[in-house]
Enzyme design. Sequence first.
Site, mmCIF file in Angstrom:
data_model
loop_
_atom_site.group_PDB
_atom_site.id
_atom_site.type_symbol
_atom_site.label_atom_id
_atom_site.label_comp_id
_atom_site.label_asym_id
_atom_site.label_seq_id
_atom_site.Cartn_x
_atom_site.Cartn_y
_atom_site.Cartn_z
ATOM 1 N N GLN A 1 0.844 -1.342 0.120
ATOM 2 C CA GLN A 1 -0.184 0.420 0.032
ATOM 3 C C GLN A 1 0.870 1.529 0.608
ATOM 4 O O GLN A 1 0.462 1.985 1.054
ATOM 5 C CB GLN A 1 -1.180 0.209 0.974
ATOM 6 N N SER A 2 1.928 0.797 -0.945
ATOM 7 C CA SER A 2 2.757 2.377 -0.968
ATOM 8 C C SER A 2 2.376 3.838 -1.045
ATOM 9 O O SER A 2 1.941 3.783 -2.758
ATOM 10 C CB SER A 2 4.113 1.672 -1.468
#
Length: 333
Positions: A75-76
Amino acid sequence: MLLSRFPRVSLAHLPTPLEHLPHLSKHLGGPDIYVKRDDCTGLGTGGNKTRKLEFLMADAIDKKATAIITQGAVQSNHARQTAAAACKLGMSCDLVFEKRVGDAPESYKNSGNVLLDRIYGARIREVEKGSDMNAEMEAVAEQLRAQGETPYIIPGGGSNVIGALGYIDCALEIMSQANSASLPVDHIVHATGSAGTQAGLIVGLKATHSGIPLLGIGVNAPKELQEEKVYKLAMETAEYVGAPGVVKRADVIANCDYVGPGYGVPTEAMNEAVLLIARLEGLLVDPVYSGKGLAGLIDQIQNGVLAGARHVVFVHTGGSAGLFGYSELLKTD
Ligand SMILES: *Cc1c(COP(=O)(O)O)cnc(C)c1O
């Protein structure tokens, strides 16, 4: 410091607003809290990586890059903003994701930032937790070179001396806004991870003799490690901009008491902070960074070094797209 010496491409909506949060300030009964809206940088739902990318992508263009490679957690936010920047500048984007959060639910793997990465057409590969991410990116670069591409590798979080220039710029912007508004800022607080944001901010604040202390709220590493990482990058960045030695070890302060069980793993205090600022101010913070950063800010106002401050600026580094990746994990009542 003359940042115009460095190649830069316009990607962000700047300056971002500096806004007062009257309801949160009143609720906490402490200092007046202001928010620096770096969640509003405008690229692919915004966030702090866009400022860094203005300098990093300009360097990539200088080096005739055709393909961008970067890495991060699944989930960068950094990966998502990089994917958007690559689209805007006509380059391809490869993302290498480390499966840092174990037992992740469906939304974490497919919604939030990941959905946006896919919309941007980024190529995604996932590797196990603890992998050598630099080696993984180098392997992708090798494949791209074999196909005739010119790859450009951006480190995790865009945190190197080039990316950190974006946060020197932010420090200058905050100073200018505070001066225009006659706002005597006592403290600046933000979430710190890969270190580029804190390193850039501290260089900007120290080189201009602002006298404003900076507090990073850690989201990953323990205090000693985080501070060393920030200090090293701050020293390199200061040297890079021609201001060697402006940052002392004692200027680098990270409080890592709010990480909880680990990077990207929700905490009760983060969850409460997400709901509190949404319901009092209409603002969205994220579960991984700005939510834990805000939880730290709240606790520091109630119990810590900020108890005596009168004007505190919280740099909202963005990440709200990540909320959708945590829909099964966040409590909303
Ligand atoms: C990356 C990130 C941070 C941390 O910034 P670093 O420069 O990596 O320390 C904070 N908040 C959000 C939302 C981020 O995506």
